[in-house]
Scaffold this motif. Structure first.
Motif, mmCIF file in Angstrom:
data_model
loop_
_atom_site.group_PDB
_atom_site.id
_atom_site.type_symbol
_atom_site.label_atom_id
_atom_site.label_comp_id
_atom_site.label_asym_id
_atom_site.label_seq_id
_atom_site.Cartn_x
_atom_site.Cartn_y
_atom_site.Cartn_z
ATOM 1 N N ARG A 1 0.834 -1.216 0.000
ATOM 2 C CA ARG A 1 0.000 0.000 0.000
ATOM 3 C C ARG A 1 0.859 1.254 0.000
ATOM 4 N N GLU A 2 1.932 1.231 0.792
ATOM 5 C CA GLU A 2 2.791 2.418 0.857
ATOM 6 C C GLU A 2 3.494 2.652 -0.468
ATOM 7 N N ILE A 3 3.895 1.601 -1.151
ATOM 8 C CA ILE A 3 4.519 1.751 -2.472
ATOM 9 C C ILE A 3 3.525 2.340 -3.470
ATOM 10 N N ASP A 4 2.292 1.864 -3.420
ATOM 11 C CA ASP A 4 1.269 2.390 -4.329
ATOM 12 C C ASP A 4 0.984 3.865 -4.059
ATOM 13 N N ARG B 1 13.820 7.418 -1.591
ATOM 14 C CA ARG B 1 14.001 6.092 -0.966
ATOM 15 C C ARG B 1 13.979 6.180 0.554
ATOM 16 N N ALA B 2 14.679 7.138 1.118
ATOM 17 C CA ALA B 2 14.733 7.257 2.578
ATOM 18 C C ALA B 2 13.341 7.517 3.160
ATOM 19 N N GLY B 3 12.567 8.340 2.465
ATOM 20 C CA GLY B 3 11.212 8.613 2.936
ATOM 21 C C GLY B 3 10.341 7.379 2.900
ATOM 22 N N LEU B 4 10.452 6.593 1.830
ATOM 23 C CA LEU B 4 9.668 5.372 1.720
ATOM 24 C C LEU B 4 10.030 4.400 2.835
ATOM 25 N N GLU B 5 11.316 4.197 3.056
ATOM 26 C CA GLU B 5 11.737 3.255 4.089
ATOM 27 C C GLU B 5 11.300 3.720 5.469
ATOM 28 N N ALA B 6 11.306 5.018 5.721
ATOM 29 C CA ALA B 6 10.866 5.532 7.020
ATOM 30 C C ALA B 6 9.375 5.281 7.225
ATOM 31 N N ARG B 7 8.580 5.514 6.166
ATOM 32 C CA ARG B 7 7.146 5.285 6.294
ATOM 33 C C ARG B 7 6.831 3.798 6.463
ATOM 34 N N HIS C 1 4.850 1.917 9.595
ATOM 35 C CA HIS C 1 3.738 0.963 9.465
ATOM 36 C C HIS C 1 4.055 -0.346 10.189
ATOM 37 N N LEU C 2 5.260 -0.847 10.002
ATOM 38 C CA LEU C 2 5.620 -2.120 10.612
ATOM 39 C C LEU C 2 5.655 -2.021 12.132
ATOM 40 N N ALA C 3 6.125 -0.883 12.645
ATOM 41 C CA ALA C 3 6.151 -0.693 14.097
ATOM 42 C C ALA C 3 4.744 -0.704 14.680
ATOM 43 N N GLY D 1 17.005 0.705 -8.076
ATOM 44 C CA GLY D 1 17.482 2.078 -7.970
ATOM 45 C C GLY D 1 16.392 3.066 -7.635
ATOM 46 N N ARG D 2 15.145 2.727 -7.861
ATOM 47 C CA ARG D 2 14.044 3.623 -7.522
ATOM 48 C C ARG D 2 12.790 2.788 -7.281
ATOM 49 N N VAL D 3 11.781 3.389 -6.702
ATOM 50 C CA VAL D 3 10.579 2.667 -6.330
ATOM 51 C C VAL D 3 9.832 2.167 -7.548
ATOM 52 N N GLY D 4 9.916 2.842 -8.641
ATOM 53 C CA GLY D 4 9.216 2.405 -9.832
ATOM 54 C C GLY D 4 9.626 1.013 -10.265
ATOM 55 N N ALA D 5 10.895 0.681 -10.069
ATOM 56 C CA ALA D 5 11.355 -0.657 -10.407
ATOM 57 C C ALA D 5 10.717 -1.703 -9.502
ATOM 58 N N VAL D 6 10.514 -1.331 -8.244
ATOM 59 C CA VAL D 6 9.854 -2.252 -7.322
ATOM 60 C C VAL D 6 8.427 -2.485 -7.739
ATOM 61 N N ARG D 7 7.733 -1.406 -8.118
ATOM 62 C CA ARG D 7 6.335 -1.503 -8.567
ATOM 63 C C ARG D 7 6.252 -2.379 -9.814
ATOM 64 N N ALA D 8 7.200 -2.199 -10.712
ATOM 65 C CA ALA D 8 7.176 -3.003 -11.938
ATOM 66 C C ALA D 8 7.429 -4.465 -11.646
ATOM 67 N N ALA D 9 8.293 -4.731 -10.668
ATOM 68 C CA ALA D 9 8.613 -6.118 -10.328
ATOM 69 C C ALA D 9 7.420 -6.829 -9.737
#
Length: 258
Positions: free
Chosen positions: A114-117, A125-131, A135-137, A249-257
């Motif tokens: 959900r956070e990736i979407d 990247r740092a902002g995504l990992e922090a968010r 969520h996990l906490a 290298g960026r979140v878009g690659a994760v979304r594509a994967a």
């Protein structure tokens, strides 16, 4: 955690009851000071106190046994979750491994997706990992809170049972002094049974409280270990996300994967 330094008080109460029984026996006909006889001969208030303490002790043991079975099953499930996450090289494989599972691992992976979407393809990247870490906490805290339901009642029994028993003792001794005033007799054989019945309430309070304190501490430690295991599962999810970001290298690659 609770510490219960009143074992000496329990020994003193038992000794005093025994001394009263011996004194009553020496002063006149032997009185029946067995636990059942003391309960049946007690005032209705003292009987109510004893009954409440017995029920509280039974409830503490019931919660403890139920929670230990629940924790055993939950720990086994978390171990399987950590193993599955450790084997998964990518988020897609990890998500497929859990299927329709409703445990913390599934919740964590859904939170990451959900956070990736919501973050979009070009998010920092740092902002995504922090968010994601946030969520996990929250998932870890929610799981621990759910597992802790009912445990507070065991701690309450451990901390209040001695004082509830003491209330029964004070009430019973008060009635004994009233009986002395009415009978105008200070013969120990007359006074001892009533005082022994009153002190029996304190003894029951201690018998209820001491195991409850031990059980509460055991449950708190076990729930803490379970929360640590859930945190290990969250760390495994963050590692998978980090590897995906390193590959693409960026979140878009994760979304594509995915």
């Amino acid at each position: 955690m609770f510490r219960f330094p009143r074992l000496g008080l329990f020994v003193a109460v038992a000794s005093l009851v025994s001394a009263l029984a011996g004194s009553a026996s020496a002063a006149g006909p032997a009185a029946d000071l067995s636990p059942v006889a003391m309960f049946l001969g007690a005032d209705w208030v003292v009987k109510s106190v004893m009954g409440v303490l017995a029920l509280a002790s039974l409830l503490s043991w019931t919660i403890f046994v139920a929670k230990m079975f629940e924790l055993r099953a939950a720990n086994r499930h978390v171990e399987e979750t950590i193993e599955a996450l450790t084997r998964a090289p990518r988020l897609a494989e990890a998500s497929a491994a859990f299927g329709r599972d409703h445990g913390p691992g599934r919740a964590m992976l859904d939170a990451v997706a959900r956070e990736i979407d919501l973050s979009g393809p070009d998010v920092d990247r740092a902002g995504l990992e922090a968010r994601v870490a946030s969520h996990l906490a929250r998932i870890e805290a929610a799981v621990a809170q759910t597992m802790s339901s009912g445990v507070g009642l065991v701690g309450t029994v451990g901390s209040t049972a001695p004082f509830v028993g003491l209330f029964g003792t004070v009430w019973g001794i008060m009635n004994s002094f009233v009986g002395i005033a009415k009978s105008q007799s200070t013969n120990l054989a007359v006074v001892a049974p009533g005082i022994a019945e009153a002190l029996f309430a304190t003894a029951i309070g201690l018998v209820a409280a001491i195991p409850a304190v031990v059980l509460y501490n055991r449950l708190v430690r076990s729930i803490g270990l379970y929360r640590n295991a859930v945190a290990d599962a969250g760390a495994a999810v963050r590692r998978i996300l980090s590897r995906e970001l390193d590959r693409g290298g960026r979140v878009g690659a994760v979304r594509a994967a995915e």
